[in-house]
Write a protein that holds these residues in place. Structure first.
Motif, mmCIF file in Angstrom:
data_model
loop_
_atom_site.group_PDB
_atom_site.id
_atom_site.type_symbol
_atom_site.label_atom_id
_atom_site.label_comp_id
_atom_site.label_asym_id
_atom_site.label_seq_id
_atom_site.Cartn_x
_atom_site.Cartn_y
_atom_site.Cartn_z
ATOM 1 N N GLN A 31 30.915 10.642 1.946
ATOM 2 C CA GLN A 31 29.992 11.517 1.209
ATOM 3 C C GLN A 31 28.784 10.792 0.625
ATOM 4 O O GLN A 31 27.717 11.361 0.512
ATOM 5 C CB GLN A 31 30.739 12.176 0.058
ATOM 6 C CG GLN A 31 31.290 13.531 0.410
ATOM 7 C CD GLN A 31 32.168 14.027 -0.703
ATOM 8 O OE1 GLN A 31 33.276 13.607 -0.862
ATOM 9 N NE2 GLN A 31 31.690 14.893 -1.504
ATOM 10 N N LEU A 32 28.978 9.530 0.232
ATOM 11 C CA LEU A 32 27.868 8.797 -0.388
ATOM 12 C C LEU A 32 27.027 8.072 0.662
ATOM 13 O O LEU A 32 26.037 7.431 0.337
ATOM 14 C CB LEU A 32 28.408 7.778 -1.401
ATOM 15 C CG LEU A 32 29.307 8.346 -2.493
ATOM 16 C CD1 LEU A 32 29.894 7.226 -3.343
ATOM 17 C CD2 LEU A 32 28.508 9.315 -3.366
ATOM 18 N N CYS A 33 27.459 8.156 1.891
ATOM 19 C CA CYS A 33 26.832 7.385 2.951
ATOM 20 C C CYS A 33 26.812 8.232 4.225
ATOM 21 O O CYS A 33 27.353 7.827 5.253
ATOM 22 C CB CYS A 33 27.702 6.149 3.152
ATOM 23 S SG CYS A 33 26.831 4.727 3.695
ATOM 24 N N GLN A 35 24.850 8.977 6.506
ATOM 25 C CA GLN A 35 24.187 8.547 7.740
ATOM 26 C C GLN A 35 25.015 7.539 8.539
ATOM 27 O O GLN A 35 24.608 7.126 9.628
ATOM 28 C CB GLN A 35 22.765 8.040 7.443
ATOM 29 C CG GLN A 35 22.641 6.750 6.646
ATOM 30 C CD GLN A 35 22.932 6.875 5.148
ATOM 31 O OE1 GLN A 35 23.748 7.677 4.704
ATOM 32 N NE2 GLN A 35 22.299 6.022 4.347
ATOM 33 N N ASN B 256 20.863 3.530 -3.244
ATOM 34 C CA ASN B 256 21.467 4.634 -2.496
ATOM 35 C C ASN B 256 21.073 5.950 -3.183
ATOM 36 O O ASN B 256 21.654 6.348 -4.190
ATOM 37 C CB ASN B 256 22.987 4.459 -2.464
ATOM 38 C CG ASN B 256 23.681 5.556 -1.682
ATOM 39 O OD1 ASN B 256 23.165 6.666 -1.539
ATOM 40 N ND2 ASN B 256 24.872 5.251 -1.178
ATOM 41 N N THR B 257 20.081 6.629 -2.621
ATOM 42 C CA THR B 257 19.536 7.818 -3.292
ATOM 43 C C THR B 257 20.508 8.999 -3.233
ATOM 44 O O THR B 257 20.498 9.842 -4.130
ATOM 45 C CB THR B 257 18.172 8.217 -2.678
ATOM 46 O OG1 THR B 257 18.305 8.271 -1.260
ATOM 47 C CG2 THR B 257 17.090 7.197 -3.019
ATOM 48 N N VAL B 258 21.348 9.036 -2.212
ATOM 49 C CA VAL B 258 22.361 10.105 -2.145
ATOM 50 C C VAL B 258 23.303 9.968 -3.346
ATOM 51 O O VAL B 258 23.588 10.940 -4.060
ATOM 52 C CB VAL B 258 23.171 10.020 -0.821
ATOM 53 C CG1 VAL B 258 24.317 11.026 -0.817
ATOM 54 C CG2 VAL B 258 22.261 10.215 0.385
ATOM 55 N N ARG B 261 21.569 10.808 -6.684
ATOM 56 C CA ARG B 261 21.421 12.260 -6.898
ATOM 57 C C ARG B 261 22.738 12.880 -7.352
ATOM 58 O O ARG B 261 22.782 13.682 -8.285
ATOM 59 C CB ARG B 261 20.941 12.935 -5.610
ATOM 60 C CG ARG B 261 19.415 13.080 -5.513
ATOM 61 C CD ARG B 261 19.021 14.143 -4.509
ATOM 62 N NE ARG B 261 19.541 13.876 -3.181
ATOM 63 C CZ ARG B 261 18.946 13.058 -2.296
ATOM 64 N NH1 ARG B 261 17.823 12.450 -2.609
ATOM 65 N NH2 ARG B 261 19.478 12.862 -1.111
ATOM 66 N N LEU B 262 23.818 12.472 -6.698
ATOM 67 C CA LEU B 262 25.134 13.007 -7.045
ATOM 68 C C LEU B 262 25.490 12.657 -8.496
ATOM 69 O O LEU B 262 25.987 13.490 -9.263
ATOM 70 C CB LEU B 262 26.172 12.428 -6.076
ATOM 71 C CG LEU B 262 27.528 13.085 -6.059
ATOM 72 C CD1 LEU B 262 27.417 14.533 -5.606
ATOM 73 C CD2 LEU B 262 28.459 12.327 -5.119
#
Ligand code: SF4
Lengths: 77, 363
Positions: A31-33, A35, B256-258, B261-262
């Motif tokens: 989920q955090l990665c 790609q 890590n922008t994902v 954001r979370l």
């Protein structure tokens, strides 16, 4: 707590990857990665992949170390 | 490329050590923020190979060590409520609170379970619909996004028996507080590698800019740390102060922008109490209003009463880098990994534990 280790992605099913760490297969949540792809090395922390390791950067760093070691060896002689 | 043994080659380490020895002239004092860096530095004997001009100092970067007794006491009180399951990362169990530990109350019958991942806590909640599962949300930016992910998942699944006690802490405000206190003089900062995967190296820019301290983000293999020290020495010798990355295979400027954001979707900054450093503004994270039904602080009304600190323990000063574990009269005597007095002797990345494991007074 912040221990995180490199792991190779073998397969992916939705958000969850099967990763190999030192010959052992584990699950890693992507989920955090999102790609990440099969064949990538990811950094896994408490069951979650937090980043993909950049192979080009790793190679460049090791080449830099090689050249530093060469210079050091030359100066010694 | 396995990203491990390649970064442990002795031949390459010798080259880096030579380079450091040649370029280092002025005595410098570098702090490794992160407890995992302290462990690597000791495990690979890095202090012994550095020239006398370079000193490394352990910082406050051990989430378990900096957790305040008031927080531990609250978790221990929660664990004693009937039909509550406390899910916790392993090391936390043995940390002494004011009067007892999670491990001790577990031996008396409290349901405390060790988890490896936040996902495990979700699974426990799914499997135990008649019990309340409380996840101890501990950790810096590395861990927080994983806990945030579990909270989002719990909300999606409408899990009504899952909540998180958030002890999450942010590392840059702690570093700022430490520098503002002014009792350690630093010539360089070994910035935490895995925290920086999430935050990006940008998180450390204010330290280079406002405090004039060189900052280099490092990985955890011995060559990573030597490269970082080399880069810090070069900056210090040149009178520079900028943020660089000695771990470019893992860390980028923006992070890590994902994950960022979370994290900000679920949490918002709040003041937090740190062992040894008091309350630091905006250094903690609490659940946002829309996730309040997953906030253990709101679900359970608990007042564990006054706290007590272990007598003689100087953990607080050790965490600030003002003293080292061997300055503590209890170190290795009444305080050992088998019977720890303070939190820094419990956690596998606590300074006292690391000093004890790798040679005590000879460290
Ligand atoms: S050695 Fe033990 S008592 Fe002393 S500071 Fe470390 S944890 Fe505290």
């Amino acid at each position: 707590m912040c221990v995180a280790i490199p792991a190779l992605i073998r397969s992916i099913d939705n958000d969850v990857a099967q990763v190999e760490i030192g010959g052992i297969t584990q699950q890693a949540n992507l989920q955090l990665c999102p790609q990440a792809k099969i064949g990538d090395y990811v950094i896994v922390h408490t069951g979650y992949a937090i980043n993909i390791l950049d192979q080009e950067e790793a190679k460049e760093t090791l080449e830099l170390f090689e050249s530093i070691a060469r210079v050091a060896a030359e100066e010694e002689n | 490329m396995k990203y491990a043994s390649e970064f442990r080659q002795g031949r390459l380490a010798s080259g880096l050590i030579e380079k450091i020895k040649r370029s280092s002239r002025t005595p410098v004092n570098f702090m490794e923020f992160c407890g995992s860096h302290t462990v690597s530095i000791f495990r690979y004997g890095i202090r012994q190979v550095l020239p006398e001009t370079v000193t490394t100092l352990s910082g406050p970067g051990c989430p378990i060590c900096v957790t305040a007794n008031a927080d531990l006491d609250r978790a221990i009180a929660l664990a004693q409520i009937p039909n509550v399951i406390v899910a916790s990362f392993g090391d936390v169990l043995r940390v002494p609170g004011s009067f007892t530990s999670l491990q001790a109350v577990r031996a008396e019958g409290a349901d405390v379970r060790v988890i490896y991942s936040a996902m495990d806590a979700i699974k426990i909640a799914e499997d135990n619909p008649n019990k309340q599962v409380i996840l101890l949300g501990i950790g810096f930016e590395t861990t927080t996004p994983t806990i945030a992910a579990s909270i989002v998942q719990a909300k999606q699944e409408n899990l009504d028996n899952f909540s998180v006690l958030s002890w999450h802490k942010l590392t840059p405000p702690a570093m700022k507080a430490l520098l503002d206190a002014g009792d350690v003089a630093l010539d360089g900062l070994i910035c935490p590698g895995h925290v920086s995967i999430i935050t990006g190296s940008q998180a450390w820019e204010f330290i280079a800019r406002d405090y004039g301290i060189p900052c280099v983000v490092a990985g955890f293999e011995p060559l990573d740390i030597l490269q970082c020290i080399d880069m810090l020495v070069t900056q210090a010798e040149n009178g520079e102060a900028k943020v660089e990355i000695a771990y470019t295979r893992g860390v980028q400027h923006e992070g890590n922008t994902v994950a960022q954001r979370l994290m900000s979707q679920v949490f918002e900054p709040c003041p937090a109490q740190w062992r040894g450093m008091g309350t630091i503004p905006d250094s903690g994270l609490k659940l946002r209003e829309e996730f309040s039904s997953f906030d253990a602080e709101r679900v359970f009304d608990i007042d564990p009463g006054p706290t007590r600190e272990p007598k003689g323990c100087i953990c607080g000063e050790v965490l600030r880098g003002v003293k080292t574990p061997i300055d503590c009269p209890l170190f290795g005597r009444t305080c050992t990994p088998e019977s720890p007095v303070g939190a820094c002797m419990v956690s596998s990345e606590g300074s006292c534990f690391t000093y004890h494991l790798y040679g005590g007074k000879n460290a």
